[in-house]
Design an enzyme around this catalytic site. Sequence first.
Site, mmCIF file in Angstrom:
data_model
loop_
_atom_site.group_PDB
_atom_site.id
_atom_site.type_symbol
_atom_site.label_atom_id
_atom_site.label_comp_id
_atom_site.label_asym_id
_atom_site.label_seq_id
_atom_site.Cartn_x
_atom_site.Cartn_y
_atom_site.Cartn_z
ATOM 1 N N HIS A 141 38.967 39.029 41.307
ATOM 2 C CA HIS A 141 39.180 40.467 41.472
ATOM 3 C C HIS A 141 39.785 40.669 42.864
ATOM 4 O O HIS A 141 39.532 39.878 43.775
ATOM 5 C CB HIS A 141 37.807 41.147 41.371
ATOM 6 C CG HIS A 141 37.817 42.641 41.429
ATOM 7 N ND1 HIS A 141 37.895 43.342 42.609
ATOM 8 C CD2 HIS A 141 37.724 43.582 40.455
ATOM 9 C CE1 HIS A 141 37.848 44.639 42.355
ATOM 10 N NE2 HIS A 141 37.750 44.815 41.052
ATOM 11 N N ASP A 218 31.151 35.685 43.966
ATOM 12 C CA ASP A 218 31.265 37.101 43.634
ATOM 13 C C ASP A 218 30.552 37.265 42.295
ATOM 14 O O ASP A 218 31.070 36.872 41.251
ATOM 15 C CB ASP A 218 32.751 37.465 43.545
ATOM 16 C CG ASP A 218 32.980 38.848 42.923
ATOM 17 O OD1 ASP A 218 32.007 39.450 42.414
ATOM 18 O OD2 ASP A 218 34.133 39.292 42.926
ATOM 19 N N GLN A 221 30.123 40.504 38.071
ATOM 20 C CA GLN A 221 30.026 40.446 36.607
ATOM 21 C C GLN A 221 29.063 39.360 36.150
ATOM 22 O O GLN A 221 28.769 39.267 34.957
ATOM 23 C CB GLN A 221 31.408 40.168 35.982
ATOM 24 C CG GLN A 221 32.496 41.134 36.386
ATOM 25 C CD GLN A 221 32.264 42.550 35.859
ATOM 26 O OE1 GLN A 221 31.476 42.767 34.939
ATOM 27 N NE2 GLN A 221 32.933 43.519 36.451
ATOM 28 N N LYS A 244 26.880 47.968 38.361
ATOM 29 C CA LYS A 244 27.278 47.173 37.194
ATOM 30 C C LYS A 244 26.067 46.549 36.503
ATOM 31 O O LYS A 244 26.209 45.804 35.539
ATOM 32 C CB LYS A 244 28.264 46.085 37.615
ATOM 33 C CG LYS A 244 29.598 46.648 38.111
ATOM 34 C CD LYS A 244 30.558 45.548 38.422
ATOM 35 C CE LYS A 244 31.725 45.982 39.282
ATOM 36 N NZ LYS A 244 32.702 46.816 38.600
ATOM 37 N N CYS A 382 42.279 45.415 38.483
ATOM 38 C CA CYS A 382 42.167 44.940 39.882
ATOM 39 C C CYS A 382 42.229 43.422 39.941
ATOM 40 O O CYS A 382 41.526 42.787 40.737
ATOM 41 C CB CYS A 382 40.899 45.451 40.552
ATOM 42 S SG CYS A 382 40.843 47.224 40.687
HETATM 43 N N1 7TS Z 1 34.266 41.531 41.783
HETATM 44 C C1 7TS Z 1 34.373 41.622 40.451
HETATM 45 C C2 7TS Z 1 34.388 40.371 39.629
HETATM 46 C C3 7TS Z 1 34.447 42.893 39.860
HETATM 47 O O1 7TS Z 1 34.535 42.969 38.535
HETATM 48 C C4 7TS Z 1 34.441 44.040 40.673
HETATM 49 C C5 7TS Z 1 34.603 45.426 40.104
HETATM 50 C C6 7TS Z 1 34.288 43.887 42.051
HETATM 51 C C7 7TS Z 1 34.221 42.609 42.569
HETATM 52 C C8 7TS Z 1 34.163 45.046 42.973
HETATM 53 O O2 7TS Z 1 32.942 45.668 42.791
HETATM 54 P P1 7TS Z 1 32.603 47.033 43.547
HETATM 55 O O3 7TS Z 1 31.327 47.487 42.923
HETATM 56 O O4 7TS Z 1 32.478 46.722 44.985
HETATM 57 O O5 7TS Z 1 33.748 47.964 43.260
HETATM 58 N N2 7TS Z 1 35.270 45.446 38.864
HETATM 59 C C9 7TS Z 1 35.747 46.543 38.234
HETATM 60 C C10 7TS Z 1 36.345 46.475 36.971
HETATM 61 O O6 7TS Z 1 36.483 45.442 36.324
HETATM 62 N N3 7TS Z 1 36.748 47.709 36.600
HETATM 63 O O7 7TS Z 1 36.397 48.574 37.564
HETATM 64 C C11 7TS Z 1 35.789 47.862 38.584
#
Ligand code: 7TS
Length: 424
Positions: A141, A218, A221, A244, A382
């Site tokens: 990401h 990371d 997910q 999430k 992203c």
């Molecule tokens: N890493 C992964 C693998 C992600 O899927 C996301 C967010 C992030 C980092 C960033 O997370 P945040 O909570 O700091 O924003 N992924 C997504 C997505 O797949 N659609 O919207 C956000």
Amino acid sequence: MTTTTPEAVGRSRPAKAPAVFDAAAARKDFPILGTLVRGKPLVYLDNAATTQKPRQVTAALVGYYETSNSNVHRGVHRLSETATRLYEGARAHVAEFIGAAEPAEIIFVRGTTEAINLVCHSWGRPNVAAGDEVIISGLEHHSNIVPWQRLCEEKGARLKVIPMNDRGELLLDEYERLFSDRTRIVAVNHVSNALGTINPVAEMAASAHARGVPLLVDGAQGLPHLGVDVRALGCDFYAFSGHKMYAPMGIGVLFGRKELLSKMPPYQSGGDMIKSVTFDRTIYNDPPHLFEAGTPNVAGAVGLDAAVAYLGGAGQDAIRRHEEEVLEYATGRLGDMEGLRIYGTAREKAGVISFTMEGVHPHDVGTILDTEGVAVRTGHHCAQPIMERFGIPATVRASFGLYNVKADVDALVAALGKVRSVFR
Ligand code: 7TS
């Protein structure tokens, strides 16, 4: 009048998680799933972007604000003591939930993005120099690419990228070959948000450690679908977002091994990260407080605590098996559709199906699905380098959570039939 007491805020966990996850019963915990969108029952398949919240989490938030709200670590009054106990209790429960050695290894942040930026700043800047190398993967990401890219630009270091095969699996032989005596850190996701690939992070950590290199995962997910035991994974840092995993937005976690955290300089500066301040000199606090400058998101931590209790009570293994079943069913049903191509066919996969439909732009697919009450994400997710790898600008992505059932997949397939009829 509310009857919730400060002590009742947050948690209630059954002694032993059941072996089978009852998704139909769990759906009743999520009021939003009973709502209509455009006159149709909501079919929520955008869980990789954010998950919905169970009543147990929203009740904990309301309970906290109605009975316990106060600032933490600073008051001698009763409410401040209660808020501090809830906040530090959440830290202890999260530590236990992910198998950290102690609560001090849990740093509360805004989310995965902030957790990775914290590591780049506080670990990266002192440890990465000109000519050094950072390894990431082609499956990342943007939030696990751009902070490292910026660090490398600032330091004159080199970013190396683990390639993948056509199934969306990382090439581990290539990974081994990327190491050199200048490799300083590896940063890789647990599960790809765009393709659903589960990466063998325990194996990858062992390879890195054999060369004395730390590894960041990371887990944005990973944790929601797989659960995590950071000691079994052997990772040095693990980053994840509350929103999430059925907790509120604005709260997340950086797990860091104590040995590394204790050598890292502060991230942001201000209140709470200090022991004493004079105009000549500041004596810093110890981790985790060293990395939590300013008033923290106490309510968010209370909500995260409730989500952890919810997941722990349901049992992550049972949730995982349920989600695997739904994913397998969806893969079969979508795979049977003419002109539909699935991207990401890794042998180890979780939670996500990315696809395109011949002759229809993904955004048009998403818009028509929305008219049927089906919420999916369309775009590059992203993860633009993944789209580039497959030579496409975007996909449609259905991503599953614990409350999704086969009927949701049937609704998706029916709505895709409607897309077909419009674009015939
Ligand atoms: N890493 C992964 C693998 C992600 O899927 C996301 C967010 C992030 C980092 C960033 O997370 P945040 O909570 O700091 O924003 N992924 C997504 C997505 O797949 N659609 O919207 C956000």
